[in-house]
Design a protein around this motif. Structure first.
Motif, PDB file in Angstrom:
ATOM      1  N   ASP A   1      47.987  41.371  39.068  1.00  0.00           N
ATOM      2  CA  ASP A   1      47.604  42.021  37.815  1.00  0.00           C
ATOM      3  C   ASP A   1      48.766  41.965  36.830  1.00  0.00           C
ATOM      4  O   ASP A   1      49.859  42.450  37.127  1.00  0.00           O
ATOM      5  CB  ASP A   1      47.204  43.466  38.093  1.00  0.00           C
ATOM      6  N   LEU A   2      48.545  41.402  35.657  1.00  0.00           N
ATOM      7  CA  LEU A   2      49.583  41.322  34.630  1.00  0.00           C
ATOM      8  C   LEU A   2      49.212  42.026  33.336  1.00  0.00           C
ATOM      9  O   LEU A   2      50.108  42.267  32.512  1.00  0.00           O
ATOM     10  CB  LEU A   2      49.901  39.846  34.300  1.00  0.00           C
ATOM     11  N   TYR A   3      47.944  42.356  33.136  1.00  0.00           N
ATOM     12  CA  TYR A   3      47.540  42.788  31.803  1.00  0.00           C
ATOM     13  C   TYR A   3      46.728  44.090  31.761  1.00  0.00           C
ATOM     14  O   TYR A   3      46.370  44.552  30.670  1.00  0.00           O
ATOM     15  CB  TYR A   3      46.744  41.685  31.117  1.00  0.00           C
ATOM     16  N   SER A   4      46.416  44.708  32.872  1.00  0.00           N
ATOM     17  CA  SER A   4      45.578  45.905  32.826  1.00  0.00           C
ATOM     18  C   SER A   4      46.297  47.024  32.101  1.00  0.00           C
ATOM     19  O   SER A   4      47.530  47.075  32.063  1.00  0.00           O
ATOM     20  CB  SER A   4      45.220  46.341  34.245  1.00  0.00           C
ATOM     21  N   LYS A   5      45.517  47.941  31.548  1.00  0.00           N
ATOM     22  CA  LYS A   5      46.098  49.072  30.808  1.00  0.00           C
ATOM     23  C   LYS A   5      46.545  50.147  31.787  1.00  0.00           C
ATOM     24  O   LYS A   5      46.041  50.262  32.896  1.00  0.00           O
ATOM     25  CB  LYS A   5      45.065  49.645  29.839  1.00  0.00           C
TER      26      LYS A   5
END
Length: 438
Positions: free
Chosen positions: A434-438
């Motif tokens: 995961d690189l972009y989840s809030k």
């Protein structure tokens, strides 16, 4: 060898031990993940380790628990499961130390994969340079000095040894040069779980007889029952009932890259173990029959060199949960944990909490040296930022990202500085990171 040592240079023909696409120096949490990630990405990898066991602070250093958090899908999740850490601790709630002896086997098996050669008892002693380009390492073996050639080298030594040998700019400590103290962790058994306190650290408000445990320990230090520098007693549960992992011994004012400081520190800290065990037996309910059953084979070093890179992360950015377009580690999280360089406990009156933050790829790319990446506590950050990202969970995620970056550099025929970061990010996402989840 550095310029100031020119008058003592030795001239010697050195045989080549091996030629590799990626050479990883240091087999701690960052180095192990870097080596495995690079090998899984198709690179021919060498992992070079100065001790006779893999794991660094995970094993030889006897450091536990594995602190910190990162986003889902990283190699950290895989290792935590292999080490048998309870599932609820994988979200950072319990603070249970892993089995150090089991870890020695588990980590050895973890790196036993195709295209990965492991060299134990092989310290790095210099960098092989061609101008500003790093072409490999000079290592010491039982057969003498040997050259280890590598297209890309990853410095996961913790102390930034490779970067220093190669001439990359480094910083140490805070503004006055003082660094966090060294510690020798140890394990107790014979603890009565029905009565014994556990304390995970300075954020813990657990009580003993109606008094905050850490306040009780500080009072004992003021009264002379404990040495002053041992006022912060940290007692972690382990995966074995009746045990505690103790993170309390401390020596201040030490630069662990100075070899003359190491023996005196080792001697003092081992004496402190006896002092602490006596204190526990005499003063803590449930610890009357405790005994030290194991301790680190090397000093636990929190802070030495930080290798200055294309970007230097700050504690203010971590506190704000900053996102970066060149993110390589996502949702890293741990307090700004500055053990006092001048005394016991924390260096700052109030602990700085952080929001889950990114680490950008640029902080792994040192200035002034080509073909080199860093991973672990020696990456490019300020003294205060380092106190958050230096913990093992975050170092594992760094290593995985950098290992995949190194393999990509080999495949693309580029240097770490010119690597297209979007290709690294796509490769990490393809592995479920995961690189972009809030």
């Amino acid at each position: 060898m550095r310029e100031e040592d020119d008058d003592s240079r030795l001239q010697k023909n050195v045989p080549v031990l091996g030629s590799y696409e990626v050479v990883v120096a240091g087999a701690g949490p960052a180095g192990i993940c870097a080596a495995v990630a690079a090998a899984r990405s198709g690179a021919r990898v060498a992992l070079v380790e100065r001790y006779g066991v893999l794991g660094g602070n995970l094993t030889a250093g006897y450091v536990g628990p594995i602190l910190g958090m990162v986003g889902s899908g990283t190699m950290r999740d895989e290792l935590m499961a292999l080490l048998g850490v309870p599932e609820n601790d994988m979200i950072g709630e319990v603070g249970v130390a892993h089995d150090m002896e089991q870890a020695k086997r588990v980590l050895a098996e973890f790196v036993s994969c195709e295209n990965l050669d492991v060299f134990l008892q092989t310290p790095v002693v210099d960098a092989l340079m061609a101008g500003a380009s790093l072409e490999g390492l000079l290592v010491a073996t039982k057969e003498g000095l040997r050259a280890m050639e590598g297209k890309i080298v990853i410095d996961a030594t913790g102390d930034g040894d490779v970067a220093w040998f190669a001439g990359a700019p480094v910083e140490k400590g805070r503004a006055d040069g003082l660094m966090q103290p060294v510690t020798l962790e140890f394990t107790l058994d014979g603890v009565d779980e029905s009565r014994a306190v556990a304390c995970i650290g300075d954020v813990d408000d657990v009580e003993l007889n109606g008094e905050r445990f850490l306040d009780y320990c500080a009072r004992c230090a003021r009264q002379g029952l404990l040495p002053e520098q041992l006022a912060a007693v940290r007692l972690h549960r382990t995966t074995h009932p009746g045990q505690r992992q103790v993170n309390t011994t401390q020596r201040n004012g030490i630069d662990a890259t100075c070899v003359r400081a190491l023996y005196s520190s080792e001697l003092e800290l081992r004496r402190q173990i006896d002092i602490l065990v006596h204190f526990f037996r005499e003063n803590l309910p449930g610890y009357e029959k405790c005994r030290c059953i194991a301790s680190g084979a090397t000093l636990g070093v929190r802070e030495t060199r930080r290798v200055m890179g294309e970007y230097t992360v700050t504690a203010e950015e971590l506190a704000a949960g900053k996102r970066f377009s060149d993110v390589a580690v996502h949702k890293a999280e741990f307090i700004v944990d500055i053990h006092n360089p001048e005394g016991a406990g924390q260096a700052e009156e109030r602990i700085q909490y952080v929001m889950p933050y990114d680490l950008p790829y640029r902080c792994f790319v040192p200035l002034k040296v080509e073909n080199l990446l860093t991973a672990g506590r020696c990456i490019s950050g300020t003294h205060r930022a380092h106190a958050s990202y230096r913990v093992m969970s975050i170092c594992m995620a760094m290593g995985e990202a950098v290992g995949m970056a190194a393999a990509l550099c080999v495949r693309e025929g580029c240097t770490p500085r010119t690597l297209d970061v979007k290709k690294l990010q796509a490769a990490l996402e393809s592995k479920g990171v995961d690189l972009y989840s809030k």
